[in-house]
Design a protein around this motif. Structure first.
Motif, PDB file in Angstrom:
ATOM      1  N   TRP A  27       0.761  -1.349  -0.006  1.00 23.78           N
ATOM      2  CA  TRP A  27      -0.196  -0.011   0.069  1.00 23.78           C
ATOM      3  C   TRP A  27       1.130   1.091  -0.026  1.00 23.78           C
ATOM      4  O   TRP A  27       0.526   2.166  -0.672  1.00 23.78           O
ATOM      5  CB  TRP A  27      -0.823   0.201   1.143  1.00 23.78           C
ATOM      6  CG  TRP A  27      -2.250  -0.797   1.072  1.00 23.78           C
ATOM      7  CD1 TRP A  27      -2.147  -2.073   1.873  1.00 23.78           C
ATOM      8  CD2 TRP A  27      -3.377  -0.793   0.175  1.00 23.78           C
ATOM      9  NE1 TRP A  27      -3.443  -2.592   1.293  1.00 23.78           N
ATOM     10  CE2 TRP A  27      -4.047  -2.024   0.347  1.00 23.78           C
ATOM     11  CE3 TRP A  27      -3.353   0.123  -0.655  1.00 23.78           C
ATOM     12  CZ2 TRP A  27      -5.284  -1.900  -0.345  1.00 23.78           C
ATOM     13  CZ3 TRP A  27      -4.580  -0.029  -1.343  1.00 23.78           C
ATOM     14  CH2 TRP A  27      -5.484  -1.106  -1.168  1.00 23.78           C
ATOM     15  N   PRO A  74      -8.792   1.450   1.607  1.00 24.99           N
ATOM     16  CA  PRO A  74     -10.315   1.329   1.811  1.00 24.99           C
ATOM     17  C   PRO A  74     -10.545   0.582   3.013  1.00 24.99           C
ATOM     18  O   PRO A  74      -9.687  -0.124   3.634  1.00 24.99           O
ATOM     19  CB  PRO A  74     -10.517   0.502   0.701  1.00 24.99           C
ATOM     20  CG  PRO A  74      -9.311   0.858  -0.406  1.00 24.99           C
ATOM     21  CD  PRO A  74      -8.041   0.971   0.416  1.00 24.99           C
ATOM     22  N   ARG A  76     -12.626  -1.872   3.777  1.00 27.05           N
ATOM     23  CA  ARG A  76     -12.559  -3.507   3.699  1.00 27.05           C
ATOM     24  C   ARG A  76     -11.082  -3.767   3.768  1.00 27.05           C
ATOM     25  O   ARG A  76     -10.784  -4.692   4.612  1.00 27.05           O
ATOM     26  CB  ARG A  76     -13.100  -3.591   2.388  1.00 27.05           C
ATOM     27  CG  ARG A  76     -13.122  -5.237   2.058  1.00 27.05           C
ATOM     28  CD  ARG A  76     -13.588  -5.658   0.647  1.00 27.05           C
ATOM     29  NE  ARG A  76     -15.017  -5.233   0.663  1.00 27.05           N
ATOM     30  CZ  ARG A  76     -16.012  -6.064   1.078  1.00 27.05           C
ATOM     31  NH1 ARG A  76     -15.813  -6.966   1.604  1.00 27.05           N
ATOM     32  NH2 ARG A  76     -17.284  -5.583   0.795  1.00 27.05           N
ATOM     33  N   GLU A  77     -10.199  -3.130   3.221  1.00 26.22           N
ATOM     34  CA  GLU A  77      -8.892  -3.621   3.236  1.00 26.22           C
ATOM     35  C   GLU A  77      -8.220  -3.300   4.555  1.00 26.22           C
ATOM     36  O   GLU A  77      -7.133  -4.037   4.839  1.00 26.22           O
ATOM     37  CB  GLU A  77      -8.032  -3.078   2.031  1.00 26.22           C
ATOM     38  CG  GLU A  77      -8.533  -3.742   0.601  1.00 26.22           C
ATOM     39  CD  GLU A  77      -8.838  -4.876   0.761  1.00 26.22           C
ATOM     40  OE1 GLU A  77      -8.098  -5.703   0.978  1.00 26.22           O
ATOM     41  OE2 GLU A  77      -9.819  -5.224  -0.105  1.00 26.22           O
ATOM     42  N   ALA A 125     -19.692  -1.275  -4.803  1.00 28.38           N
ATOM     43  CA  ALA A 125     -18.414  -0.896  -5.115  1.00 28.38           C
ATOM     44  C   ALA A 125     -17.973  -1.775  -6.538  1.00 28.38           C
ATOM     45  O   ALA A 125     -17.059  -1.463  -7.173  1.00 28.38           O
ATOM     46  CB  ALA A 125     -17.403  -1.680  -4.008  1.00 28.38           C
ATOM     47  N   GLN A 185     -10.356   3.691  -9.491  1.00 22.87           N
ATOM     48  CA  GLN A 185     -10.758   2.956  -8.479  1.00 22.87           C
ATOM     49  C   GLN A 185      -9.982   1.664  -8.182  1.00 22.87           C
ATOM     50  O   GLN A 185      -9.594   1.403  -7.144  1.00 22.87           O
ATOM     51  CB  GLN A 185     -12.346   2.347  -8.519  1.00 22.87           C
ATOM     52  CG  GLN A 185     -13.433   3.545  -8.701  1.00 22.87           C
ATOM     53  CD  GLN A 185     -14.626   3.044  -8.795  1.00 22.87           C
ATOM     54  OE1 GLN A 185     -15.333   3.499  -9.777  1.00 22.87           O
ATOM     55  NE2 GLN A 185     -15.262   2.563  -7.776  1.00 22.87           N
ATOM     56  N   ASP A 189      -8.385   0.780  -4.623  1.00 17.57           N
ATOM     57  CA  ASP A 189      -8.691  -0.319  -4.010  1.00 17.57           C
ATOM     58  C   ASP A 189      -8.245  -1.794  -4.248  1.00 17.57           C
ATOM     59  O   ASP A 189      -8.448  -2.654  -3.635  1.00 17.57           O
ATOM     60  CB  ASP A 189     -10.323  -0.533  -4.063  1.00 17.57           C
ATOM     61  CG  ASP A 189     -10.914   0.597  -3.914  1.00 17.57           C
ATOM     62  OD1 ASP A 189     -10.454   1.498  -3.007  1.00 17.57           O
ATOM     63  OD2 ASP A 189     -12.347   0.895  -4.168  1.00 17.57           O
ATOM     64  N   SER A 191      -9.184  -4.100  -6.174  1.00 17.10           N
ATOM     65  CA  SER A 191     -10.254  -5.154  -6.350  1.00 17.10           C
ATOM     66  C   SER A 191     -10.438  -5.938  -7.288  1.00 17.10           C
ATOM     67  O   SER A 191     -10.372  -5.725  -8.523  1.00 17.10           O
ATOM     68  CB  SER A 191     -11.736  -4.279  -5.984  1.00 17.10           C
ATOM     69  OG  SER A 191     -12.874  -5.169  -6.383  1.00 17.10           O
ATOM     70  N   GLU A 261     -18.668   1.561   0.498  1.00 15.59           N
ATOM     71  CA  GLU A 261     -18.591   1.244  -0.646  1.00 15.59           C
ATOM     72  C   GLU A 261     -19.878   1.529  -1.376  1.00 15.59           C
ATOM     73  O   GLU A 261     -20.215   1.422  -2.604  1.00 15.59           O
ATOM     74  CB  GLU A 261     -18.610  -0.445  -0.710  1.00 15.59           C
ATOM     75  CG  GLU A 261     -17.087  -0.742  -0.175  1.00 15.59           C
ATOM     76  CD  GLU A 261     -16.786  -2.344  -0.065  1.00 15.59           C
ATOM     77  OE1 GLU A 261     -18.091  -2.987  -0.399  1.00 15.59           O
ATOM     78  OE2 GLU A 261     -15.649  -2.616  -0.232  1.00 15.59           O
TER      79      GLU A 261
END
Length: 283
Positions: A27, A74, A76-77, A125, A185, A189, A191, A261
């Motif tokens: 990160w 984020p 969630r992370e 999200a 995004q 993120d 993702s 999200e």
């Protein structure tokens, strides 16, 4: 359309068994922040940050959350980082249909309904449509039924050749805008589900009739073009060309993964002719 549960929990995108140190380093490098700069932000030392990243030191729960905040990880992370460090998740992930979310859900429903006749919707999200008002339903008239089978996805509805794409007059520009939005995004993120969606919609062929820019300013080609303050979505509806500027709102300092999200997208008419036509539908 009413707000519904967003479906199964989206798993963490980081490899299982990877320690918190390498994750934090990933990160930090992605955010292009040096160990010294991160240490100064978090009230620590570059040596301590180095020890955490190499696994020589186990960070406290408070330190993990502090570093995650300064790296803009984020929500969630942030939970994933805590788990990797051996701690319990800090942020709950409450289903949208849980009774504790009633006030939030009802508030968003009132918001998008109050925006009518202009289009507005709520997505998660991965652009799953959780709620939409009658303005969105109007734009979706004529879309292939298979794309309207729940769960609806805003990116598929917009870019699929059997969705809105053939009716978007500035399709190339709007497609480039949406793909760039998704790329930003993904960079933030990381993702995997969002990456899969991006690869899917980016591969869609362009509509057979690639549209130009005629009729930009109103409902027919004889109207003088209107200067725009932002890239408009120009879309055919009922033999007219409607023009919208979109705006996306998210929640400030969310303390729940689900809330973090959510995004509310509204479409503001970009010219007087679009205003007049939409108002005529409700008069």
């Amino acid at each position: 359309m009413s707000l519904v549960a967003s479906g199964p929990t989206r798993p963490s995108t980081h490899p299982a068994g990877k320690g918190v140190g390498p994750l934090l380093r990933g990160w930090r490098e992605q955010r292009r922040v040096s160990q010294l700069e991160l240490a100064l932000r978090a009230g620590s030392s570059a040596r301590h940050i180095s020890f955490i990243e190499t696994g020589r030191s186990r960070p406290s729960e408070e330190m993990v959350l502090r570093l995650a905040e300064h790296l803009d990880v984020p929500v969630r992370e942030r939970n994933a980082l805590l788990l990797a460090a051996g701690y319990a998740p800090h942020y709950p992930e409450t289903p949208l249909d849980d009774p504790s979310m009633d006030a939030l859900r009802q508030g968003m429903e009132r918001l998008i309904q109050g925006y009518e006749p202009y289009p507005a919707l709520v997505v998660d999200a991965t652009y799953t449509v959780l709620a939409a008002n009658r303005g969105i339903a109007m734009l979706l008239e004529g879309v292939c039924e298979s794309l309207l089978t729940p769960p609806l996805n805003a990116m598929r509805l917009t870019l699929h050749p059997e969705g809105l794409a053939p009716r978007i007059r500035n399709h190339r520009e709007w497609r480039d805008h949406l793909l760039a939005q998704m790329e930003r995004q993904i960079a933030l993120d990381r993702s995997a589900p969002l990456r899969a969606l991006y690869e899917e919609v980016a591969a869609y062929p362009a509509p057979e009739r690639e549209q130009g820019h005629e009729g930009e300013g109103g409902l027919d080609g004889g109207v003088e073009p209107v200067p725009h303050v932002a890239l408009p979505l120009q879309i055919e509806h009922g033999g007219r060309v409607l023009s919208f500027i979109s705006s996306i709102s998210t929640f400030n300092t969310p303390m729940d993964v689900t809330v973090a999200e959510l995004a509310i997208e509204t479409f503001l008419p970009a010219d007087p002719a679009t205003v007049k036509y939409l108002q005529s539908l409700v008069s």
